[in-house]
Design a protein around this motif. Structure first.
Motif, PDB file in Angstrom:
ATOM      1  N   LEU A  98      -4.889   0.232  -4.751  1.00  0.00           N
ATOM      2  CA  LEU A  98      -5.178   0.798  -3.430  1.00  0.00           C
ATOM      3  C   LEU A  98      -6.651   0.646  -3.079  1.00  0.00           C
ATOM      4  CD1 LEU A  98      -3.036   4.070  -3.523  1.00  0.00           C
ATOM      5  CD2 LEU A  98      -2.743   2.151  -1.929  1.00  0.00           C
ATOM      6  N   SER A  99      -7.518   0.822  -4.069  1.00  0.00           N
ATOM      7  CA  SER A  99      -8.949   0.675  -3.796  1.00  0.00           C
ATOM      8  C   SER A  99      -9.283  -0.769  -3.425  1.00  0.00           C
ATOM      9  CB  SER A  99      -9.770   1.114  -5.015  1.00  0.00           C
ATOM     10  OG  SER A  99      -9.710   0.152  -6.066  1.00  0.00           O
ATOM     11  N   GLN A 100      -8.593  -1.720  -4.059  1.00  0.00           N
ATOM     12  CA  GLN A 100      -8.824  -3.123  -3.730  1.00  0.00           C
ATOM     13  C   GLN A 100      -8.332  -3.454  -2.323  1.00  0.00           C
ATOM     14  OE1 GLN A 100     -10.390  -5.569  -6.130  1.00  0.00           O
ATOM     15  NE2 GLN A 100     -11.029  -3.462  -6.448  1.00  0.00           N
ATOM     16  N   ILE A 101      -7.194  -2.883  -1.964  1.00  0.00           N
ATOM     17  CA  ILE A 101      -6.685  -3.091  -0.604  1.00  0.00           C
ATOM     18  C   ILE A 101      -7.654  -2.509   0.414  1.00  0.00           C
ATOM     19  CG2 ILE A 101      -4.855  -2.394   1.001  1.00  0.00           C
ATOM     20  CD1 ILE A 101      -2.888  -2.606  -1.371  1.00  0.00           C
ATOM     21  N   ALA A 102      -8.174  -1.324   0.136  1.00  0.00           N
ATOM     22  CA  ALA A 102      -9.148  -0.706   1.034  1.00  0.00           C
ATOM     23  C   ALA A 102     -10.413  -1.553   1.133  1.00  0.00           C
ATOM     24  CB  ALA A 102      -9.492   0.702   0.549  1.00  0.00           C
ATOM     25  N   ARG A 103     -10.830  -2.085   0.022  1.00  0.00           N
ATOM     26  CA  ARG A 103     -12.040  -2.913  -0.001  1.00  0.00           C
ATOM     27  C   ARG A 103     -11.888  -4.138   0.889  1.00  0.00           C
ATOM     28  NH1 ARG A 103     -13.687  -6.524  -5.273  1.00  0.00           N
ATOM     29  NH2 ARG A 103     -15.360  -7.751  -4.322  1.00  0.00           N
ATOM     30  N   PHE A 104     -10.790  -4.861   0.715  1.00  0.00           N
ATOM     31  CA  PHE A 104     -10.622  -6.111   1.456  1.00  0.00           C
ATOM     32  C   PHE A 104     -10.243  -5.879   2.920  1.00  0.00           C
ATOM     33  CE2 PHE A 104      -9.977  -7.656  -2.964  1.00  0.00           C
ATOM     34  CZ  PHE A 104     -11.059  -8.525  -2.988  1.00  0.00           C
ATOM     35  N   SER A 105      -9.827  -4.667   3.229  1.00  0.00           N
ATOM     36  CA  SER A 105      -9.572  -4.351   4.640  1.00  0.00           C
ATOM     37  C   SER A 105     -10.823  -3.811   5.326  1.00  0.00           C
ATOM     38  CB  SER A 105      -8.430  -3.337   4.753  1.00  0.00           C
ATOM     39  OG  SER A 105      -8.811  -2.093   4.179  1.00  0.00           O
ATOM     40  N   GLY A 106     -11.920  -3.658   4.561  1.00  0.00           N
ATOM     41  CA  GLY A 106     -13.188  -3.210   5.132  1.00  0.00           C
ATOM     42  C   GLY A 106     -13.366  -1.706   5.161  1.00  0.00           C
ATOM     43  N   ASN A 107     -12.456  -0.958   4.544  1.00  0.00           N
ATOM     44  CA  ASN A 107     -12.541   0.505   4.544  1.00  0.00           C
ATOM     45  C   ASN A 107     -13.309   0.943   3.296  1.00  0.00           C
ATOM     46  OD1 ASN A 107     -12.189   3.278   4.670  1.00  0.00           O
ATOM     47  ND2 ASN A 107     -10.049   3.128   5.335  1.00  0.00           N
ATOM     48  N   GLU A 108     -14.639   0.867   3.364  1.00  0.00           N
ATOM     49  CA  GLU A 108     -15.475   1.164   2.201  1.00  0.00           C
ATOM     50  C   GLU A 108     -15.375   2.634   1.792  1.00  0.00           C
ATOM     51  OE1 GLU A 108     -19.218  -0.054   3.682  1.00  0.00           O
ATOM     52  OE2 GLU A 108     -18.919  -2.178   3.194  1.00  0.00           O
ATOM     53  N   PHE A 109     -15.270   3.519   2.771  1.00  0.00           N
ATOM     54  CA  PHE A 109     -15.197   4.945   2.465  1.00  0.00           C
ATOM     55  C   PHE A 109     -13.937   5.255   1.666  1.00  0.00           C
ATOM     56  CE2 PHE A 109     -13.867   9.297   3.595  1.00  0.00           C
ATOM     57  CZ  PHE A 109     -14.968   9.993   3.104  1.00  0.00           C
ATOM     58  N   GLN A 110     -12.794   4.709   2.115  1.00  0.00           N
ATOM     59  CA  GLN A 110     -11.540   4.938   1.403  1.00  0.00           C
ATOM     60  C   GLN A 110     -11.596   4.343   0.003  1.00  0.00           C
ATOM     61  OE1 GLN A 110      -9.064   6.775   2.234  1.00  0.00           O
ATOM     62  NE2 GLN A 110      -7.596   6.222   0.633  1.00  0.00           N
ATOM     63  N   GLU A 111     -12.209   3.173  -0.113  1.00  0.00           N
ATOM     64  CA  GLU A 111     -12.337   2.542  -1.420  1.00  0.00           C
ATOM     65  C   GLU A 111     -13.083   3.456  -2.384  1.00  0.00           C
ATOM     66  OE1 GLU A 111     -14.391  -1.313  -3.664  1.00  0.00           O
ATOM     67  OE2 GLU A 111     -15.039  -0.716  -1.669  1.00  0.00           O
TER      68      GLU A 111
ATOM     69  N   ALA B 129       0.831  -1.210   0.000  1.00  0.00           N
ATOM     70  CA  ALA B 129       0.000   0.000   0.000  1.00  0.00           C
ATOM     71  C   ALA B 129       0.863   1.256   0.000  1.00  0.00           C
ATOM     72  CB  ALA B 129      -0.929  -0.019   1.209  1.00  0.00           C
ATOM     73  N   ALA B 130       1.961   1.233   0.760  1.00  0.00           N
ATOM     74  CA  ALA B 130       2.832   2.408   0.823  1.00  0.00           C
ATOM     75  C   ALA B 130       3.433   2.717  -0.545  1.00  0.00           C
ATOM     76  CB  ALA B 130       3.931   2.174   1.857  1.00  0.00           C
ATOM     77  N   LEU B 131       3.883   1.680  -1.249  1.00  0.00           N
ATOM     78  CA  LEU B 131       4.474   1.911  -2.563  1.00  0.00           C
ATOM     79  C   LEU B 131       3.427   2.269  -3.609  1.00  0.00           C
ATOM     80  CD1 LEU B 131       7.398  -0.619  -3.123  1.00  0.00           C
ATOM     81  CD2 LEU B 131       7.484   1.859  -3.048  1.00  0.00           C
ATOM     82  N   PHE B 132       2.252   1.638  -3.536  1.00  0.00           N
ATOM     83  CA  PHE B 132       1.174   2.020  -4.457  1.00  0.00           C
ATOM     84  C   PHE B 132       0.812   3.489  -4.262  1.00  0.00           C
ATOM     85  CE2 PHE B 132      -0.294  -2.619  -4.689  1.00  0.00           C
ATOM     86  CZ  PHE B 132       0.214  -2.787  -5.973  1.00  0.00           C
ATOM     87  N   GLN B 133       0.823   3.937  -3.010  1.00  0.00           N
ATOM     88  CA  GLN B 133       0.508   5.339  -2.726  1.00  0.00           C
ATOM     89  C   GLN B 133       1.568   6.262  -3.326  1.00  0.00           C
ATOM     90  OE1 GLN B 133      -2.386   6.586  -1.107  1.00  0.00           O
ATOM     91  NE2 GLN B 133      -1.510   8.348  -2.164  1.00  0.00           N
ATOM     92  N   THR B 134       2.823   5.818  -3.279  1.00  0.00           N
ATOM     93  CA  THR B 134       3.900   6.608  -3.886  1.00  0.00           C
ATOM     94  C   THR B 134       3.662   6.783  -5.390  1.00  0.00           C
ATOM     95  OG1 THR B 134       5.502   5.822  -2.250  1.00  0.00           O
ATOM     96  CG2 THR B 134       6.383   6.683  -4.327  1.00  0.00           C
TER      97      THR B 134
END
Length: 658
Positions: free
Chosen positions: A99-112, A78-83
């Motif tokens: 990053l959106s997929q990582i947010a999705r599977f971590s349960g962070n729907e708002f960030q996704e 996630a850190a490198l994708f953000q870079t």
């Protein structure tokens, strides 16, 4: 002085060693290709430390992020994708999607959703833009924000999305329509929901094979009727229609509920017979045969004159067989024969009696029934089916001479049924069984000739089985004399001046040769012969590009999209990320040129999207004779025709590449 020189030599050797082991672009991508993701991560991290400028300009940070992700190191990924997402990289949209997929599977729907909105706003013309729009709608739906889901589904679409007027048979359109219908249903707009579900159901591409979205439709309609208390007002036809959608999709309990409504409420309707029959079929599909046959019997008792009674008789016989009631099963098949002597499925009744008798250990009765069936269906495909059953019975009890006689008579019939009829066979299957029986009778010379008469090659099942048997005979002491004699006779043809005669002889010799050295000599000879035969020399040249190296063919000047899409495709190809590169390349006009299309085929296979690669390479090989020796096929073509996707996930140990 001497000690100083020694130290210098040691330091120089260490520098050479370090230089030799320093990771390169090609070595990193080779590790990834071989499924060594952890070693690839270590190499990329070393590359980043040793050559930071090249690491940045080559955009290896995205590649390293992908490797972290595949290894489960989501934090570093996630850190490198953000870079990458914060830079001006051509891969920014892909980093945002990851990053959106990582947010999705971590349960962070708002960030996704924030990330998806960013993709849609910045890249409306890209492949990711359309996927982001669909995922955004699903995200709102999954979080029960149905109003926003409807807004996304009915609002403006990215330019690459298909127009709303696309054919309803399109899977993507139907999927979104089902999502829209459910969103209206749960948001309380029942009229709109019903309209969408009816539209989906009515536009099912194949009404006899309703798809998942038709299933969603009947679920939604049932929910609407249950909430409104109007389920009791459904017609018999509507119950049957919905019941069939459930039944086909193996939702047997829900299907039974609809069929039971017809049986109970419309007992005098002809659809009650169909419903009772389908209830029985549902139980049979669940292998609850004891519950199935009473429903078939009900059809026979209450609706003996309707067409569905024929189906019920056959199904009743099958159900009785499965619970061990062989006498009842044969009785039902006899009823079928007596009542429907001109029916197109009459052969099934006769042959099922043969099968029941055989399965119950009454081979004599089974053979008698098979003989009767041969007479009844004389000159028709049913004769071949019955004769094939007879041959199989003799084989099962190892009466080889009688089995051989049955197969010899079967081979002479004009229509063996093939795969189009149950119990049918093909000439090549009969040839193989005949050769096998000759082998069991120790008639090895005849068996060898019979096996060799079955052509081997790619996609030739019985040819492959025949070659297996020939190789076993070649290793058998009992058959050795016959094998040596055949090889001696073939050796004359292998030196013929006629190239086709020579080819056939060498290919036959290969099927009887187990010694590796001798096989190599034969393969070398065959390779030379192929060069003299136009049909065999025109092998497709599908070359896999060097890992990580890519350039557009000079003659390809015009692409179907802008230069940014070309830049994205080139960068993904450079990094060896073929799963993402292949779709971008195709969008950028990759199928317009033969050279590009050939490479695209390899990228799909290497990117674990094997079905697309196989679909592209198979037509190319259809022009090559099917008996082309597999060992002489180019390795690249073999890997494309018979790919091994997800190899790193399948193998417990690391795969070994030859």
């Amino acid at each position: 002085m001497r000690r100083s020189a020694s130290i210098t030599l040691i330091l120089f050797a260490q520098c050479l060693s370090a230089f030799a082991s320093e990771p390169t672009h090609a070595s990193i991508l080779a590790l990834i290709r071989d499924g060594k993701s952890q070693e690839a991560v270590e190499a990329l991290e070393s590359f980043k430390l040793d050559r930071p400028e090249e690491f940045v300009t080559g955009e290896y940070d995205y590649l390293l992020a992908r490797m972290y992700e595949s290894n489960g190191d989501i934090g570093n990924a996630a850190a490198l994708f953000q870079t990458v997402a914060s830079s001006r990289s051509v891969l920014r949209e892909y980093a945002l999607w990851r990053l959106s997929q990582i947010a999705r599977f971590s349960g962070n729907e708002f960030q996704e959703r924030l990330l998806l909105y960013e993709i849609i706003a910045l890249y409306p013309d890209g492949l990711i833009g359309d996927a982001a729009n669909r995922r955004l709608a699903k995200s709102y739906y999954e979080s029960r924000n149905y109003t926003e889901a409807i807004h996304v589904l009915t609002g403006p679409r990215p330019s690459t999305a298909k127009a709303s007027g696309a054919a309803p048979s399109d899977a993507a359109i139907r999927e979104e329509l089902a999502l829209l219908g459910n969103s209206h249903l749960f948001s309380g707009n029942k009229e709109m929901a019903r309209s969408i579900f009816e539209r989906l159901l009515n536009t099912t591409p194949n009404q006899q094979q309703p798809d998942d979205f038709a299933l969603e439709s009947v679920r939604g309609l049932d929910a609407l009727d249950q909430a409104a208390g109007s389920a009791a007002e459904l017609t018999a036809a509507e119950h049957v229609r919905r019941g069939w959608v459930y039944q086909f999709n193996r939702e047997f309990i829900e299907a039974r509920r609809h069929y039971m409504s017809v049986v109970n409420r419309f007992s005098g309707d002809s659809l009650a017979a169909e419903s009772a029959y389908q209830i029985g079929r549902g139980y049979a599909s669940l292998e609850s045969f004891a519950e199935a046959f009473p429903w078939f019997e009900r059809v026979l008792e209450q609706f003996p004159e309707l067409p569905v009674a024929k189906d019920a008789l056959l199904q009743a016989g099958s159900a009785y067989t499965r619970v061990g009631k062989h006498r009842e099963a044969i009785s039902r098949y006899r009823q079928y024969i007596d009542r429907f002597p001109d029916d197109e499925r009459l052969d099934r009744a006769y042959l099922n009696i043969v099968d029941v008798a055989r399965d119950s250990g009454e081979e004599t009765a089974a053979l008698r029934q098979a003989a009767e069936a041969q007479q009844v269906f004389k000159g028709r495909v049913g004769e071949a089916q019955a004769l094939f059953s007879e041959a199989r019975i003799y084989i099962s009890v190892e009466e080889w001479e009688k089995a051989l006689d049955s197969l010899d008579r079967l081979f002479k019939l004009p229509d063996l049924g093939g795969t189009r009829v149950p119990g049918g066979t093909t000439q090549v299957e009969v040839m193989f069984l005949r050769a096998f029986i000759l082998e069991q009778l120790s008639r090895y010379r005849e068996a060898i000739e019979a096996y060799l008469s079955i052509p081997d090659g790619r996609n030739e099942y019985y040819g492959w089985r025949a070659t297996e048997r020939l190789m076993q005979l070649a290793s058998s002491d009992a058959a050795r004399a016959a094998v040596v004699e055949k090889l001696s006779s073939l050796s004359g043809g292998s030196t013929s001046g006629d190239h086709e005669t020579k080819r056939k002889a060498i290919q036959s010799m290969l099927r009887l040769t187990v010694d590796n050295g001798s096989r190599e000599q034969l393969l070398d000879s065959l390779r030379s012969v192929y060069q003299e035969l136009p049909a065999y020399s025109a092998v497709p040249a599908v070359k896999r590009p060097t890992v990580g190296e890519w350039e557009w063919p000079e003659k390809v000047k015009v692409l179907k999209t802008d230069e940014r899409r070309r830049a994205v495709a080139e960068k993904l190809l450079f990094l060896g990320l073929y799963d993402e590169a292949a779709t971008e390349l195709e969008m950028a006009g990759g199928t317009a040129d033969r050279a590009l299309a050939n490479r695209l085929t390899t990228f799909y296979v290497d990117g674990d999207i094997a079905y697309r690669g196989v679909a592209m390479v198979e037509p190319i090989w259809r022009t090559i004779p099917a008996d082309y020796q597999i060992e002489l096929m180019p390795r690249e073509s073999v890997e494309l025709l018979y790919p091994t996707p997800y190899l790193s996930l399948i193998h417990i140990s690391e795969p070994t590449r030859q």
